[in-house]
Scaffold this motif. Structure first.
Motif, mmCIF file in Angstrom:
data_model
loop_
_atom_site.group_PDB
_atom_site.id
_atom_site.type_symbol
_atom_site.label_atom_id
_atom_site.label_comp_id
_atom_site.label_asym_id
_atom_site.label_seq_id
_atom_site.Cartn_x
_atom_site.Cartn_y
_atom_site.Cartn_z
ATOM 1 N N GLN A 113 0.756 -1.052 0.006
ATOM 2 C CA GLN A 113 0.159 -0.028 0.008
ATOM 3 C C GLN A 113 0.840 1.316 0.040
ATOM 4 O O GLN A 113 1.922 1.207 0.678
ATOM 5 C CB GLN A 113 -0.871 -0.002 1.404
ATOM 6 N N THR A 115 2.144 4.138 1.375
ATOM 7 C CA THR A 115 2.248 4.734 2.681
ATOM 8 C C THR A 115 3.496 5.494 2.716
ATOM 9 O O THR A 115 4.443 5.373 2.160
ATOM 10 C CB THR A 115 1.905 3.830 3.694
ATOM 11 N N CYS A 121 2.183 -1.851 4.976
ATOM 12 C CA CYS A 121 0.526 -2.576 4.941
ATOM 13 C C CYS A 121 0.601 -3.252 3.584
ATOM 14 O O CYS A 121 0.719 -2.532 2.297
ATOM 15 C CB CYS A 121 -0.293 -1.238 4.909
ATOM 16 N N VAL A 123 -1.871 -5.236 0.937
ATOM 17 C CA VAL A 123 -3.147 -5.681 0.346
ATOM 18 C C VAL A 123 -3.748 -6.671 -0.200
ATOM 19 O O VAL A 123 -2.834 -7.111 -1.135
ATOM 20 C CB VAL A 123 -4.075 -4.120 0.292
ATOM 21 N N VAL A 131 -5.668 -7.908 4.390
ATOM 22 C CA VAL A 131 -4.839 -6.680 4.871
ATOM 23 C C VAL A 131 -3.702 -7.330 5.882
ATOM 24 O O VAL A 131 -4.284 -7.705 7.002
ATOM 25 C CB VAL A 131 -5.844 -5.502 5.260
ATOM 26 N N SER A 165 -11.271 0.666 -1.332
ATOM 27 C CA SER A 165 -10.065 1.573 -1.010
ATOM 28 C C SER A 165 -9.658 1.182 0.571
ATOM 29 O O SER A 165 -10.244 0.542 1.360
ATOM 30 C CB SER A 165 -10.586 2.975 -0.969
ATOM 31 N N CYS A 166 -8.457 1.548 0.803
ATOM 32 C CA CYS A 166 -7.728 1.260 2.045
ATOM 33 C C CYS A 166 -6.833 2.402 2.118
ATOM 34 O O CYS A 166 -6.153 2.761 1.281
ATOM 35 C CB CYS A 166 -7.117 -0.065 1.902
ATOM 36 N N ARG A 181 -10.744 0.754 5.943
ATOM 37 C CA ARG A 181 -11.013 0.167 4.539
ATOM 38 C C ARG A 181 -12.567 0.585 4.403
ATOM 39 O O ARG A 181 -13.313 0.614 5.167
ATOM 40 C CB ARG A 181 -10.581 -1.033 4.426
ATOM 41 N N SER A 220 -10.246 2.439 -5.347
ATOM 42 C CA SER A 220 -9.043 2.229 -5.741
ATOM 43 C C SER A 220 -9.064 0.606 -6.547
ATOM 44 O O SER A 220 -7.961 0.225 -7.064
ATOM 45 C CB SER A 220 -7.928 1.610 -4.694
ATOM 46 N N ASN A 230 -3.588 2.152 -6.961
ATOM 47 C CA ASN A 230 -2.463 1.920 -6.069
ATOM 48 C C ASN A 230 -3.115 3.211 -4.973
ATOM 49 O O ASN A 230 -2.290 3.938 -4.443
ATOM 50 C CB ASN A 230 -0.955 2.486 -6.331
ATOM 51 N N ASN A 231 -4.145 3.588 -5.048
ATOM 52 C CA ASN A 231 -4.729 4.505 -3.908
ATOM 53 C C ASN A 231 -4.017 5.821 -4.377
ATOM 54 O O ASN A 231 -3.885 6.801 -3.383
ATOM 55 C CB ASN A 231 -4.524 4.159 -2.598
ATOM 56 N N SER A 393 2.672 -1.321 -6.571
ATOM 57 C CA SER A 393 3.021 -1.851 -5.267
ATOM 58 C C SER A 393 4.338 -1.209 -4.582
ATOM 59 O O SER A 393 5.310 -1.779 -4.488
ATOM 60 C CB SER A 393 3.277 -3.335 -5.171
#
Length: 409
Positions: A113, A115, A121, A123, A131, A165-166, A181, A220, A230-231, A393
């Motif tokens: 994820q 971040t 994280c 997913v 998750v 989405s997350c 999420r 996402s 990928n958000n 990723s």
């Protein structure tokens, strides 16, 4: 708690023992290991107990982190060597392009994820609802015992259920990590169910159902836009998750709210409540499957959100025009400042700003080639850094690479 100076004294004893084991001067081994990347230091921990002691000591771990400041990115990998598949996460040093550390996991098929934290994280994976939180220092993974909260168990029997989405972030006031999420079925016009999970390294993890957003946010899992995968339309900064509203679905809403493309809905991870709508940096009007800036009527690829040095940034990647990076300067007033306008040598909708470096360089993720590329704002030059297995990723890793105690992690 050990008295002050205990760790430093233990570090000197470790260096003396290591020197005897290797036949080196007292501080030579310490200095040699200090220059090695983390993955090599981890291997040397297996040589003998004294080498393990010096490489696991607080004084050495802190000195190594200072000497190898990164920045680092986390990227997932999957290798199939003669039918024996291995998977995990590589921590890559962007200053050299070298893999600084490899963490193997049993979470196959997962994505990192996007971040900016000292945890990673993961997913999806074996299940689209999965998750998993990874601690790159120890290699430990954390995941909930059940895939869904008790309040939403009936959704599993409804058929197609996906994680729309997350978001993963840290609450500054408490130090807690939380995963947020949104769940849906892919049905047009639906409002998502929402779940939160606290990750504190103690006790069984579990999802909790909370109030979902009252307006549709960008998914996402929207395959019409590769950025969504990928958000790229959500980001977590200082304990607040920001989601772009999905203007393409707002015609389904009949609540009379004045919503424009570029509007954002924030979520406070500490209070676990949705906040008021945040306006984007300029009015926009919607066009079919694209976004059009109302003042210029130029066709525009979907907007995206980024975290650059802890600032919320909205990216305006107008086709055929410079990419504008708008920084949120005042959350309460909703004020934005355009700090950069970049004219790329390639289609700028292929580039996403991932990281702003101290030397006025921006690291971009290129979706078409899976390349991380550095752009120098001062002299307008581009430098390829590395190729990642999957542009969907990739995240920024801000933590240490070495553990204090035990393990060849």
């Amino acid at each position: 708690m050990a008295p002050p100076g205990t760790s430093r004294r233990r570090g000197r004893r470790g260096r003396r023992a290591a020197g005897r084991c290797a036949g080196l001067p007292l501080d030579a081994l310490f200095e040699i290991m200090l220059r090695l990347p983390a993955r090599d230091v981890c291997r040397l921990r297996a040589v003998c107990r004294s080498w393990r002691a010096v490489a696991s000591d607080r004084a050495f771990v802190d000195a190594h982190a200072s000497r190898h400041p990164g920045p680092y990115v986390a990227a997932s990998f999957s290798d199939d060597d003669g039918g024996d598949e291995s998977c995990g996460v590589d921590i890559v040093d962007l200053s050299s392009g070298d893999i600084a550390k490899t963490i193997y996991t049993d979470v196959s098929g997962s994505r990192v994820q996007r971040t900016r934290l000292d945890l990673v994280c993961l997913v999806e994976g074996p299940s689209p609802l999965d998750v998993t939180v990874l601690d790159p220092i120890t290699g430990a993974t954390y995941s909930p015992a059940k895939s869904i909260s008790a309040d939403n168990e009936d959704l599993l029997s409804s058929g197609r259920l996906i994680m729309e989405s997350c978001a993963f972030g840290k609450v500054p006031s408490t130090g807690e990590y939380k995963v947020l999420r949104l769940l849906g079925s892919g049905t047009p016009c639906e409002l998502y169910e929402c779940e939160v999970m606290t990750v504190n390294g103690a006790g069984a993890l579990q999802w909790r159902a909370i109030q979902g957003p009252q307006l549709p946010v960008c998914s996402s899992n929207n395959m019409r836009s590769v950025w969504s995968s990928n958000n790229m339309r959500s980001v977590v900064i200082n304990g607040v998750a920001y989601f772009l509203l999905d203007y393409s679905r707002l015609y389904c809403s009949n609540d009379g709210l004045l919503i424009r493309p570029g509007n954002i809905v924030p979520f406070d991870l500490e209070t676990e409540e949705w906040m008021g709508i945040l306006n984007g940096p300029k009015p926009v009007a919607r066009g079919r499957d694209m976004i059009v800036i109302s003042s210029t009527l130029e066709i525009m690829e979907p907007l995206s959100l980024a975290d650059l040095n802890g600032s919320l940034v909205m990216v305006h990647a107008v086709y055929g025009s410079p990419m504008d990076l708008w920084f949120l300067s005042d959350l309460e007033q909703g004020l934005w400042v355009k700090k950069y306008s970049i004219d790329f040598e390639y289609y700028n909708n292929n580039a996403y700003p991932l990281l702003l470096l101290d030397d006025e360089k921006i690291v971009f993720l290129l979706r078409g080639t899976n390349v991380l590329q550095s752009y120098d704002l001062k002299d307008d030059t581009y430098t390829d850094i590395l190729v990642v297995p999957d542009f969907r990723s990739v995240g920024i890793y801000t933590g240490h690479l070495l553990s204090l105690e035990g393990g060849l992690n």
